[in-house]
Design a protein around this motif. Structure first.
Motif, PDB file in Angstrom:
ATOM      1  N   ASN A 107       0.843  -1.192   0.000  1.00 44.42           N
ATOM      2  CA  ASN A 107       0.000   0.000   0.000  1.00 44.42           C
ATOM      3  C   ASN A 107       0.881   1.247   0.000  1.00 44.42           C
ATOM      4  OD1 ASN A 107      -2.526   1.336   0.047  1.00 44.42           O
ATOM      5  ND2 ASN A 107      -2.233   1.775   2.206  1.00 44.42           N
ATOM      6  N   LYS A 137       0.347   5.851   0.072  1.00 45.25           N
ATOM      7  CA  LYS A 137      -0.507   7.033   0.080  1.00 45.25           C
ATOM      8  C   LYS A 137       0.256   8.140  -0.628  1.00 45.25           C
ATOM      9  CE  LYS A 137      -3.035   5.938   4.269  1.00 45.25           C
ATOM     10  NZ  LYS A 137      -3.390   6.336   5.621  1.00 45.25           N
ATOM     11  N   GLU A 197      -5.127  15.932  -3.101  1.00 51.82           N
ATOM     12  CA  GLU A 197      -5.857  14.998  -2.248  1.00 51.82           C
ATOM     13  C   GLU A 197      -5.032  13.724  -2.070  1.00 51.82           C
ATOM     14  OE1 GLU A 197     -10.191  16.279  -4.063  1.00 51.82           O
ATOM     15  OE2 GLU A 197      -9.025  14.676  -5.014  1.00 51.82           O
ATOM     16  N   GLU A 198      -5.031  13.184  -0.856  1.00 58.01           N
ATOM     17  CA  GLU A 198      -4.297  11.959  -0.582  1.00 58.01           C
ATOM     18  C   GLU A 198      -5.075  10.751  -1.091  1.00 58.01           C
ATOM     19  OE1 GLU A 198      -1.500  11.316   2.944  1.00 58.01           O
ATOM     20  OE2 GLU A 198      -3.340  10.255   3.497  1.00 58.01           O
ATOM     21  N   VAL A 199      -4.388   9.889  -1.807  1.00 55.77           N
ATOM     22  CA  VAL A 199      -4.983   8.687  -2.379  1.00 55.77           C
ATOM     23  C   VAL A 199      -4.192   7.486  -1.876  1.00 55.77           C
ATOM     24  CG1 VAL A 199      -5.441   7.450  -4.531  1.00 55.77           C
ATOM     25  CG2 VAL A 199      -5.734   9.928  -4.442  1.00 55.77           C
ATOM     26  N   SER A 200      -4.905   6.451  -1.481  1.00 57.70           N
ATOM     27  CA  SER A 200      -4.290   5.215  -1.014  1.00 57.70           C
ATOM     28  C   SER A 200      -4.597   4.103  -2.012  1.00 57.70           C
ATOM     29  CB  SER A 200      -4.867   4.849   0.363  1.00 57.70           C
ATOM     30  OG  SER A 200      -4.437   3.570   0.745  1.00 57.70           O
ATOM     31  N   LYS A 210      -5.098   1.099  -1.307  1.00 55.27           N
ATOM     32  CA  LYS A 210      -6.154   0.273  -0.704  1.00 55.27           C
ATOM     33  C   LYS A 210      -7.553   0.794  -1.027  1.00 55.27           C
ATOM     34  CE  LYS A 210      -3.778  -2.017   3.056  1.00 55.27           C
ATOM     35  NZ  LYS A 210      -3.748  -2.291   4.492  1.00 55.27           N
ATOM     36  N   ASP A 211      -7.664   2.077  -1.358  1.00 53.85           N
ATOM     37  CA  ASP A 211      -8.962   2.655  -1.729  1.00 53.85           C
ATOM     38  C   ASP A 211      -9.560   1.969  -2.956  1.00 53.85           C
ATOM     39  OD1 ASP A 211      -8.586   4.470   0.329  1.00 53.85           O
ATOM     40  OD2 ASP A 211      -7.984   6.120  -1.001  1.00 53.85           O
ATOM     41  N   TYR A 212      -8.732   1.272  -3.720  1.00 59.77           N
ATOM     42  CA  TYR A 212      -9.173   0.671  -4.979  1.00 59.77           C
ATOM     43  C   TYR A 212      -9.411  -0.831  -4.871  1.00 59.77           C
ATOM     44  CZ  TYR A 212      -8.146   5.216  -6.815  1.00 59.77           C
ATOM     45  OH  TYR A 212      -8.167   6.565  -7.041  1.00 59.77           O
ATOM     46  N   ARG A 213      -9.391  -1.381  -3.663  1.00 61.14           N
ATOM     47  CA  ARG A 213      -9.718  -2.801  -3.503  1.00 61.14           C
ATOM     48  C   ARG A 213     -11.126  -3.030  -4.023  1.00 61.14           C
ATOM     49  NH1 ARG A 213      -5.997  -5.180   0.362  1.00 61.14           N
ATOM     50  NH2 ARG A 213      -4.055  -4.544  -0.593  1.00 61.14           N
TER      51      ARG A 213
END
Length: 173
Positions: free
Chosen positions: A49, A51, A58-61, A63-66
């Motif tokens: 993962n 970030k 904007e912060e993007v991870s 894991k946000d796309y699981r």
């Protein structure tokens, strides 16, 4: 003379390593559960993962796309093969964004990435690796480098070098 021979040997080793990685492909793992897989950058491993900030700050991870397949692409504005594949990536994104997310991690955010994106009419998410930590985590030596990640976060494939639209379709099968 000895220094030249050593330098030539190192250069030859790097070229052989790049060629080996270009043709080295591991097929999809047999039904591996993401919860039991180790984290790493090899096929069948859970993608590490990260970030990062997008162009809007904007912060993007990751894991946000699981739950969705991800094409994770590492690139730079100065890289000719990266520039070459951008139109194909944009076409692929416009046609397949319901099924696949493209995350393009830029490795030279000190350059004018926003201008590059506007000039090339790119609409897929661009993430900025300001400190090089994601590049280091994924052991990016050559760009562009693309990882195909499944819905559970497992790395299915790695591709080094520029891709055509047809290659993108084939990698996502």
């Amino acid at each position: 003379m000895v220094k030249k021979a050593i330098a030539a040997g190192i250069l030859a080793g790097l070229v052989l390593f790049a060629i080996f990685q270009q043709f080295y492909t591991i097929e999809e793992p047999e039904a591996i559960e993401a919860s039991k897989a180790a984290t790493g950058i090899g096929a069948g491993m859970v993608s590490p993962n990260f970030k990062l900030k997008n162009l809007a700050g904007e912060e993007v991870s990751l894991k946000d796309y699981r739950g969705k397949k991800v094409m994770l692409n590492f690139w730079a504005t100065w890289c000719p093969p990266c520039k070459e594949e951008m139109p194909a990536m944009e076409r692929f994104y416009k046609e397949k964004s319901k099924d696949v997310e493209i995350l393009a991690v830029n490795l030279d955010p000190q350059n004018n990435v926003i201008s590059f994106v506007k000039d090339n009419d790119l609409t897929f998410p661009i993430l900025l690796d300001h400190d090089g930590s994601t590049q280091q985590t994924y052991s990016i030596i050559s760009i562009p480098t693309t990882f195909i990640i499944d819905e559970q976060g497992l790395i299915l494939k790695k591709h080094i070098g520029s891709m055509t639209y047809d290659q993108m379709q084939e990698l996502m099968k």
